[in-house]
Scaffold this motif. Structure first.
Motif, PDB file in Angstrom:
ATOM      1  N   GLY A   1       0.861  -1.192   0.000  1.00  0.00           N
ATOM      2  CA  GLY A   1       0.000   0.000   0.000  1.00  0.00           C
ATOM      3  C   GLY A   1       0.887   1.227   0.000  1.00  0.00           C
ATOM      4  O   GLY A   1       2.105   1.125  -0.159  1.00  0.00           O
ATOM      5  N   HIS A   2       0.279   2.408   0.205  1.00  0.00           N
ATOM      6  CA  HIS A   2       1.043   3.658   0.116  1.00  0.00           C
ATOM      7  C   HIS A   2       2.276   3.648   1.022  1.00  0.00           C
ATOM      8  O   HIS A   2       3.349   4.099   0.634  1.00  0.00           O
ATOM      9  CB  HIS A   2       0.171   4.853   0.483  1.00  0.00           C
ATOM     10  N   ALA A   3       2.129   3.141   2.251  1.00  0.00           N
ATOM     11  CA  ALA A   3       3.245   3.199   3.208  1.00  0.00           C
ATOM     12  C   ALA A   3       4.426   2.358   2.713  1.00  0.00           C
ATOM     13  O   ALA A   3       5.580   2.825   2.714  1.00  0.00           O
ATOM     14  CB  ALA A   3       2.786   2.720   4.581  1.00  0.00           C
ATOM     15  N   LEU A   4       4.138   1.134   2.288  1.00  0.00           N
ATOM     16  CA  LEU A   4       5.217   0.251   1.829  1.00  0.00           C
ATOM     17  C   LEU A   4       5.787   0.744   0.488  1.00  0.00           C
ATOM     18  O   LEU A   4       7.004   0.694   0.266  1.00  0.00           O
ATOM     19  CB  LEU A   4       4.673  -1.172   1.692  1.00  0.00           C
ATOM     20  N   ASN A   5       4.897   1.221  -0.388  1.00  0.00           N
ATOM     21  CA  ASN A   5       5.370   1.776  -1.670  1.00  0.00           C
ATOM     22  C   ASN A   5       6.365   2.911  -1.420  1.00  0.00           C
ATOM     23  O   ASN A   5       7.404   3.015  -2.080  1.00  0.00           O
ATOM     24  CB  ASN A   5       4.206   2.338  -2.493  1.00  0.00           C
ATOM     25  N   HIS A   6       6.004   3.762  -0.458  1.00  0.00           N
ATOM     26  CA  HIS A   6       6.869   4.899  -0.142  1.00  0.00           C
ATOM     27  C   HIS A   6       8.198   4.421   0.441  1.00  0.00           C
ATOM     28  O   HIS A   6       9.261   4.967   0.118  1.00  0.00           O
ATOM     29  CB  HIS A   6       6.161   5.827   0.842  1.00  0.00           C
ATOM     30  N   ARG A   7       8.139   3.382   1.285  1.00  0.00           N
ATOM     31  CA  ARG A   7       9.397   2.860   1.850  1.00  0.00           C
ATOM     32  C   ARG A   7      10.305   2.324   0.740  1.00  0.00           C
ATOM     33  O   ARG A   7      11.525   2.452   0.819  1.00  0.00           O
ATOM     34  CB  ARG A   7       9.094   1.775   2.883  1.00  0.00           C
ATOM     35  N   LEU A   8       9.708   1.726  -0.299  1.00  0.00           N
ATOM     36  CA  LEU A   8      10.531   1.253  -1.416  1.00  0.00           C
ATOM     37  C   LEU A   8      11.185   2.449  -2.120  1.00  0.00           C
ATOM     38  O   LEU A   8      12.393   2.405  -2.418  1.00  0.00           O
ATOM     39  CB  LEU A   8       9.691   0.451  -2.418  1.00  0.00           C
ATOM     40  N   ALA A   9      10.397   3.499  -2.354  1.00  0.00           N
ATOM     41  CA  ALA A   9      10.957   4.689  -3.017  1.00  0.00           C
ATOM     42  C   ALA A   9      12.130   5.250  -2.201  1.00  0.00           C
ATOM     43  O   ALA A   9      13.170   5.627  -2.763  1.00  0.00           O
ATOM     44  CB  ALA A   9       9.868   5.744  -3.209  1.00  0.00           C
ATOM     45  N   GLN A  10      11.968   5.282  -0.870  1.00  0.00           N
ATOM     46  CA  GLN A  10      13.062   5.771  -0.010  1.00  0.00           C
ATOM     47  C   GLN A  10      14.279   4.851  -0.107  1.00  0.00           C
ATOM     48  O   GLN A  10      15.424   5.302  -0.171  1.00  0.00           O
ATOM     49  CB  GLN A  10      12.604   5.806   1.445  1.00  0.00           C
ATOM     50  N   GLU A  11      13.997   3.550  -0.094  1.00  0.00           N
ATOM     51  CA  GLU A  11      15.070   2.550  -0.099  1.00  0.00           C
ATOM     52  C   GLU A  11      15.889   2.627  -1.394  1.00  0.00           C
ATOM     53  O   GLU A  11      17.100   2.426  -1.381  1.00  0.00           O
ATOM     54  CB  GLU A  11      14.433   1.163   0.066  1.00  0.00           C
ATOM     55  N   ILE A  12      15.205   2.929  -2.493  1.00  0.00           N
ATOM     56  CA  ILE A  12      15.912   3.054  -3.780  1.00  0.00           C
ATOM     57  C   ILE A  12      16.983   4.136  -3.663  1.00  0.00           C
ATOM     58  O   ILE A  12      18.145   3.935  -4.051  1.00  0.00           O
ATOM     59  CB  ILE A  12      14.914   3.380  -4.914  1.00  0.00           C
ATOM     60  N   TRP A  13      16.628   5.274  -3.086  1.00  0.00           N
ATOM     61  CA  TRP A  13      17.599   6.370  -2.976  1.00  0.00           C
ATOM     62  C   TRP A  13      18.651   6.094  -1.914  1.00  0.00           C
ATOM     63  O   TRP A  13      19.761   6.635  -1.980  1.00  0.00           O
ATOM     64  CB  TRP A  13      16.882   7.698  -2.695  1.00  0.00           C
ATOM     65  N   ARG A  14      18.296   5.249  -0.914  1.00  0.00           N
ATOM     66  CA  ARG A  14      19.295   4.917   0.118  1.00  0.00           C
ATOM     67  C   ARG A  14      20.314   3.904  -0.376  1.00  0.00           C
ATOM     68  O   ARG A  14      21.328   3.691   0.262  1.00  0.00           O
ATOM     69  CB  ARG A  14      18.575   4.312   1.344  1.00  0.00           C
ATOM     70  N   LYS A  15      20.008   3.214  -1.477  1.00  0.00           N
ATOM     71  CA  LYS A  15      20.883   2.142  -1.961  1.00  0.00           C
ATOM     72  C   LYS A  15      21.363   2.431  -3.388  1.00  0.00           C
ATOM     73  O   LYS A  15      21.011   1.716  -4.328  1.00  0.00           O
ATOM     74  CB  LYS A  15      20.132   0.797  -1.918  1.00  0.00           C
ATOM     75  N   PRO A  16      22.155   3.504  -3.554  1.00  0.00           N
ATOM     76  CA  PRO A  16      22.553   3.878  -4.917  1.00  0.00           C
ATOM     77  C   PRO A  16      23.441   2.836  -5.597  1.00  0.00           C
ATOM     78  O   PRO A  16      23.587   2.857  -6.826  1.00  0.00           O
ATOM     79  CB  PRO A  16      23.319   5.195  -4.711  1.00  0.00           C
ATOM     80  N   GLY A  17      24.007   1.907  -4.823  1.00  0.00           N
ATOM     81  CA  GLY A  17      24.826   0.861  -5.441  1.00  0.00           C
ATOM     82  C   GLY A  17      23.998  -0.228  -6.101  1.00  0.00           C
ATOM     83  O   GLY A  17      24.553  -1.110  -6.763  1.00  0.00           O
ATOM     84  N   LYS A  18      22.676  -0.174  -5.933  1.00  0.00           N
ATOM     85  CA  LYS A  18      21.837  -1.254  -6.462  1.00  0.00           C
ATOM     86  C   LYS A  18      21.159  -0.907  -7.789  1.00  0.00           C
ATOM     87  O   LYS A  18      20.374  -1.678  -8.309  1.00  0.00           O
ATOM     88  CB  LYS A  18      20.782  -1.642  -5.420  1.00  0.00           C
ATOM     89  N   TRP A  19      21.444   0.261  -8.307  1.00  0.00           N
ATOM     90  CA  TRP A  19      20.872   0.664  -9.592  1.00  0.00           C
ATOM     91  C   TRP A  19      21.825   1.646 -10.246  1.00  0.00           C
ATOM     92  O   TRP A  19      22.732   2.157  -9.595  1.00  0.00           O
ATOM     93  CB  TRP A  19      19.488   1.310  -9.397  1.00  0.00           C
ATOM     94  N   GLU A  20      21.617   1.890 -11.506  1.00  0.00           N
ATOM     95  CA  GLU A  20      22.390   2.960 -12.140  1.00  0.00           C
ATOM     96  C   GLU A  20      21.535   3.693 -13.168  1.00  0.00           C
ATOM     97  O   GLU A  20      20.585   3.130 -13.710  1.00  0.00           O
ATOM     98  CB  GLU A  20      23.672   2.426 -12.775  1.00  0.00           C
ATOM     99  N   PHE A  21      21.878   4.942 -13.384  1.00  0.00           N
ATOM    100  CA  PHE A  21      21.151   5.736 -14.375  1.00  0.00           C
ATOM    101  C   PHE A  21      21.624   5.362 -15.770  1.00  0.00           C
ATOM    102  O   PHE A  21      22.805   5.083 -15.989  1.00  0.00           O
ATOM    103  CB  PHE A  21      21.421   7.226 -14.178  1.00  0.00           C
ATOM    104  N   MET A  22      20.689   5.385 -16.694  1.00  0.00           N
ATOM    105  CA  MET A  22      21.053   5.178 -18.082  1.00  0.00           C
ATOM    106  C   MET A  22      20.148   6.014 -18.965  1.00  0.00           C
ATOM    107  O   MET A  22      18.925   6.005 -18.782  1.00  0.00           O
ATOM    108  CB  MET A  22      20.903   3.705 -18.436  1.00  0.00           C
ATOM    109  N   GLU A  23      20.750   6.748 -19.875  1.00  0.00           N
ATOM    110  CA  GLU A  23      19.934   7.443 -20.862  1.00  0.00           C
ATOM    111  C   GLU A  23      19.486   6.393 -21.859  1.00  0.00           C
ATOM    112  O   GLU A  23      20.230   5.470 -22.155  1.00  0.00           O
ATOM    113  CB  GLU A  23      20.733   8.557 -21.528  1.00  0.00           C
TER     114      GLU A  23
END
Ligand code: ZN
Length: 317
Positions: free
Chosen positions: A273-295
């Motif tokens: 739900g909204h609370a868990l969805n938001h925690r995922l969004a926060q977690e994405i930014w807290r874990k920059p080693g787990k994703w990378e930007f790509m154009e």
């Protein structure tokens, strides 16, 4: 030169609206009539709300770090100004590929319209979209990011595909909401045809409690599915047999839009739900080693391929 032209032609650029959108409607929770205007904006500016009814018309950027409440709706706040129930409009922006826009409101809540995103989708289609000179940056998931709370979870996993796929399940203790799943590759077409018109829903037994707590003041059978223990009270019934899970996916897209960049990966969610969805969004930014930007480069509207994937495909032609 040929390569340069090809590259230019298929590079996926950021988009904004071609024309201004204006509408008016009631807020689901506040019950207040609000006038809204959505205005085109420049590349890399993202989505920003402005509260025109407050002194100085304060700006509130639509980013996960500005989320101040996830109770019954997603609310943003910045320097004392708030805007609530943003999720269906944000989902429409994400789903329709609007990267940048200014949303002006003369009240504290985005109008609920019919409880879905279909009104926003129609207005965006009527206004049209234009490409900007800034390339769109995708977040490509490289390692799993997981948020778990009791028996609920939401995972963001790497994908071997070229876009975002969603596998979302609900299982509530109610005959209409038991075991529904939505599993699709996400695209603009899927959003328009299968998610955008799914309405928000609530239980009749909760309505009195919500109103006592100052919520759902603008709620009615015109803007929400209302469910009793045994029936759906809306005269026309459901728009889809599984409208509930589709709406939960719509909410998820609105909350994930606050990450600020389209995702390439797999989302697997269970009773989120909204609370868990938001925690995922926060977690994405807290874990920059787990994703990378790509154009990114794009095969067509809504199906996106990161550059190396497309280059591989081109090489094999
Ligand atoms: Zn919703």
């Amino acid at each position: 030169m040929a390569c340069l032209l090809l590259h230019t032609a298929i590079m996926m650029m950021q988009q904004t609206l071609k024309n201004i959108i204006e509408f008016r409607g009631v807020g689901l929770h506040t019950g207040r009539e609000v006038n809204a205007r959505i205005v085109p904006s420049c590349g890399d500016s993202g989505i920003t709300f402005f509260r025109r009814d407050l002194p100085g018309a304060p700006a509130i950027r639509a980013v996960s770090s500005n989320v101040i409440s996830t109770s019954y709706a997603t609310t943003l706040g910045s320097r004392g100004a708030t805007v609530s129930t943003i999720e269906h409009l944000m989902a429409a922006f994400y789903g329709m590929g609007v990267d940048n826009a200014i949303v002006e409101l003369d009240g504290p809540e985005v109008p609920i319209l019919d409880g879905s995103a279909t009104g926003f989708v129609g207005m965006i289609e009527s206004a049209g979209l234009v490409h900007l000179s800034s390339p769109r940056r995708y977040m490509v998931v490289k390692k799993p990011i997981k948020v778990i709370e009791d028996d609920k979870y939401i995972f963001l996993l790497p994908s071997d595909g070229s876009g975002l796929s969603i596998n979302y399940s609900i299982d509530f203790a109610h005959p209409f909401l038991a075991k529904q799943s939505f599993s699709r590759p996400f695209s603009r077409d899927v959003f328009r045809k299968e998610l955008g018109s799914a309405r928000t829903f609530g239980f009749l037994k909760d309505v009195e409690m919500m109103r006592a707590n100052g919520l759902a003041k603008g709620g009615s059978l015109e803007n929400a599915i209302v469910i009793s223990d045994t029936e759906i009270l809306n005269e026309g019934g459901l728009r889809y047999p599984d409208e509930f899970v589709r709406h939960k996916v719509l909410d998820l897209m609105g909350d994930i839009a606050l990450v600020g960049a389209p995702l390439i990966g797999n989302i697997v969610a269970y009773r989120s739900g909204h609370a868990l969805n938001h925690r995922l969004a926060q977690e994405i930014w807290r874990k920059p080693g787990k994703w990378e930007f790509m154009e990114s480069l794009s095969w067509d509207d809504g199906i996106h391929a990161p550059a190396p994937v497309l280059m591989e495909k081109m090489a094999s032609l």
